[in-house]
Design a protein around this motif. Structure first.
Motif, mmCIF file in Angstrom:
data_model
loop_
_atom_site.group_PDB
_atom_site.id
_atom_site.type_symbol
_atom_site.label_atom_id
_atom_site.label_comp_id
_atom_site.label_asym_id
_atom_site.label_seq_id
_atom_site.Cartn_x
_atom_site.Cartn_y
_atom_site.Cartn_z
ATOM 1 N N PRO A 1 97.495 10.819 -14.908
ATOM 2 C CA PRO A 1 97.452 9.835 -13.831
ATOM 3 C C PRO A 1 97.139 8.441 -14.368
ATOM 4 C CG PRO A 1 96.321 11.823 -13.160
ATOM 5 C CD PRO A 1 96.657 11.997 -14.615
ATOM 6 N N LYS A 2 97.674 7.431 -13.713
ATOM 7 C CA LYS A 2 97.546 6.049 -14.177
ATOM 8 C C LYS A 2 96.083 5.682 -14.423
ATOM 9 C CE LYS A 2 99.110 1.362 -13.168
ATOM 10 N NZ LYS A 2 99.820 0.492 -12.202
ATOM 11 N N GLY A 3 95.809 5.171 -15.597
ATOM 12 C CA GLY A 3 94.456 4.770 -15.967
ATOM 13 C C GLY A 3 93.684 5.859 -16.684
ATOM 14 N N TRP A 4 93.908 7.114 -16.319
ATOM 15 C CA TRP A 4 93.182 8.231 -16.927
ATOM 16 C C TRP A 4 93.593 8.422 -18.381
ATOM 17 C CZ3 TRP A 4 89.940 12.102 -14.433
ATOM 18 C CH2 TRP A 4 89.642 11.789 -13.112
ATOM 19 N N GLY A 5 94.891 8.281 -18.652
ATOM 20 C CA GLY A 5 95.362 8.464 -20.016
ATOM 21 C C GLY A 5 94.784 7.425 -20.959
ATOM 22 N N PHE A 6 94.747 6.169 -20.505
ATOM 23 C CA PHE A 6 94.184 5.112 -21.352
ATOM 24 C C PHE A 6 92.692 5.334 -21.565
ATOM 25 C CE2 PHE A 6 92.162 0.922 -21.855
ATOM 26 C CZ PHE A 6 92.779 0.514 -23.024
ATOM 27 N N PHE A 7 91.996 5.731 -20.502
ATOM 28 C CA PHE A 7 90.571 6.011 -20.628
ATOM 29 C C PHE A 7 90.334 7.139 -21.635
ATOM 30 C CE2 PHE A 7 86.800 8.433 -19.034
ATOM 31 C CZ PHE A 7 85.833 7.505 -19.426
ATOM 32 N N GLY A 8 91.202 8.144 -21.600
ATOM 33 C CA GLY A 8 91.070 9.257 -22.530
ATOM 34 C C GLY A 8 91.215 8.823 -23.978
ATOM 35 N N GLN A 9 92.009 7.764 -24.224
ATOM 36 C CA GLN A 9 92.168 7.259 -25.588
ATOM 37 C C GLN A 9 90.955 6.471 -26.055
ATOM 38 O OE1 GLN A 9 95.009 8.130 -27.575
ATOM 39 N NE2 GLN A 9 94.929 9.508 -25.813
ATOM 40 N N LEU A 10 90.056 6.162 -25.135
ATOM 41 C CA LEU A 10 88.812 5.466 -25.485
ATOM 42 C C LEU A 10 87.673 6.444 -25.747
ATOM 43 C CD1 LEU A 10 88.920 2.509 -22.916
ATOM 44 C CD2 LEU A 10 89.782 2.572 -25.265
ATOM 45 N N LEU A 11 87.967 7.739 -25.695
ATOM 46 C CA LEU A 11 86.985 8.777 -25.992
ATOM 47 C C LEU A 11 87.358 9.437 -27.316
ATOM 48 C CD1 LEU A 11 86.697 10.372 -22.419
ATOM 49 C CD2 LEU A 11 85.134 8.739 -23.489
ATOM 50 N N PRO A 12 86.376 9.920 -28.076
ATOM 51 C CA PRO A 12 86.651 10.448 -29.423
ATOM 52 C C PRO A 12 87.743 11.514 -29.522
ATOM 53 C CG PRO A 12 84.312 10.092 -29.186
ATOM 54 C CD PRO A 12 84.920 9.826 -27.825
ATOM 55 N N PRO A 13 87.820 12.521 -28.625
ATOM 56 C CA PRO A 13 88.880 13.523 -28.783
ATOM 57 C C PRO A 13 90.288 12.926 -28.709
ATOM 58 C CG PRO A 13 87.157 14.353 -27.354
ATOM 59 C CD PRO A 13 86.866 12.903 -27.558
ATOM 60 N N GLY A 14 90.516 12.062 -27.713
ATOM 61 C CA GLY A 14 91.829 11.441 -27.576
ATOM 62 C C GLY A 14 92.145 10.512 -28.730
ATOM 63 N N ALA A 15 91.151 9.706 -29.136
ATOM 64 C CA ALA A 15 91.358 8.777 -30.253
ATOM 65 C C ALA A 15 91.600 9.530 -31.550
ATOM 66 C CB ALA A 15 90.145 7.850 -30.380
ATOM 67 N N THR A 16 90.851 10.601 -31.775
ATOM 68 C CA THR A 16 91.032 11.388 -33.003
ATOM 69 C C THR A 16 92.403 12.055 -33.024
ATOM 70 O OG1 THR A 16 88.652 11.843 -33.110
ATOM 71 C CG2 THR A 16 90.093 13.255 -34.415
#
Length: 351
Positions: free
Chosen positions: A289-304
């Motif tokens: 959902p819009k915004g959730w994906g970007f937020f997830g990239q700001l958390l360690p699992p998504g960024a890693t």
């Protein structure tokens, strides 16, 4: 004997209910509302009219469409992680899909499904026109020519060319998709183990460094040599994993030093309850959902996960955001770790 008060029990029950609500929201809402949300794709053509004809239905489906004048420029954009794939439209109307399955299996499948649907629509429209001509034709030669055109139309298919594929051992990238939880949970467990078993602040620091180093080599070793999802430079990819584990480990240790056991709950919410389902590893950040994906990239699992994907399959392109996010968690974690004194106070009380 001291017993818990009704107020404490009620507060605990409410707190646990809130955690359950967060878990349900984090896991179910993205799953229910997942789909195409501005997924960047390309259309390769020099004709603006042709581009608009194919871009409009893609945009209505939720894609963010970009025009490329050549296949080479489109391939550069795929490698730079600007688009997930592209459709090339020839002068005769034939369609070729260039896809990057390693960027996202889900997006790759969605593009292929849509490409096949467009080709099917084109064939239906063309055959309808020929059917009208056949109904009016009386000359045997003309009818034979029209029949040949129908056969040629029936033979048309979507041409699919793979740009970035997963290895044959794991063609769908299942190992990477399944890695979100181990990345989140493993770092959290490691930090908790270090906090509870290693004595001395300096010793905890070096234990976290050692855990990140060995854990990074081990994590990528399993994904690359056991599961077979990765096929890139093992040591370079391991450096990315080390940064991800260090980000999680120092962040958890920092929260523990400042807040004590309460920090574990905050870390669990951010890293596991939110970080795992919002990582986008099983689909793509743009399919949440819009915004959730970007937020997830700001958390360690998504960024890693994004860092490992881009290091392995895309020559290290587009790693700035994910590497920056993880470095920020390391820095914040270290600041909290050296400012806090909870472990020292607890050790003094036990002594």
């Amino acid at each position: 004997m001291k017993v818990s008060s009704p107020k404490f029990i009620l507060t605990l029950a409410v707190g646990l209910a809130v955690i359950l609500g967060i878990m349900m929201t984090a896991f179910s809402l993205p799953a229910v509302n997942s789909g195409v949300n501005n997924v960047p794709v390309g259309v390769v053509t020099t004709d603006k009219t042709v581009y608009n004809k194919f871009a409009t239905p893609l945009e209505k489906k939720g894609f963010d469409v970009k025009q490329y004048k050549s296949v080479s420029s489109m391939k550069d954009a795929v490698n730079d992680r600007k688009v997930y794939g592209a459709f090339e439209i020839s002068n005769t109307g034939d369609m070729t899909l260039y896809k990057a399955t390693a960027a996202s299996t889900a997006v790759s499948q969605a593009l292929e499904t849509m490409g096949n649907a467009v080709v099917a629509q084109q064939k239906t429209a063309a055959k309808a026109q020929i059917a009208q001509m056949q109904a009016q034709a009386t000359d045997a030669t003309m009818l034979k020519a029209l029949d040949a055109k129908v056969q040629a139309i029936d033979a048309k298919t979507l041409t699919v060319k793979e740009l970035k594929a997963f290895p044959k051992a794991d063609p769908k990238g299942t190992g990477l998709a399944a890695g979100a939880l181990p990345i989140a949970l493993g770092g959290w467990i490691g930090a908790v183990a270090i906090a509870n078993t290693v004595k001395g602040k300096k010793q905890k620091f070096w234990a976290a460094i050692a855990f990140a180093f060995v854990g990074g080599l081990g994590l990528v070793g399993v994904i690359q040599f056991v599961v077979g999802t990765f096929n890139g430079n093992y040591f370079l990819t391991s450096l990315g994993a080390m940064l991800g584990i260090a980000a999680t480990g120092f962040f958890v240790l920092g929260l523990l030093e400042v807040m004590g056991n309460a920090g574990l709950g905050i870390a669990a919410v951010l890293l596991i309850l939110l970080g795992n389902p919002l990582s986008g590893l099983s689909s793509a950040p743009e399919m949440l959902p819009k915004g959730w994906g970007f937020f997830g990239q700001l958390l360690p699992p998504g960024a890693t996960g994004s860092l490992l994907r881009n290091l392995t399959f895309f020559d290290g392109h587009a790693i700035g955001l994910s590497a920056g996010v993880l470095a920020a968690y390391v820095i914040v974690g270290l600041v909290l770790f050296f400012l806090g004194h909870k472990s020292e106070i607890q050790n003094a009380e036990k002594a």
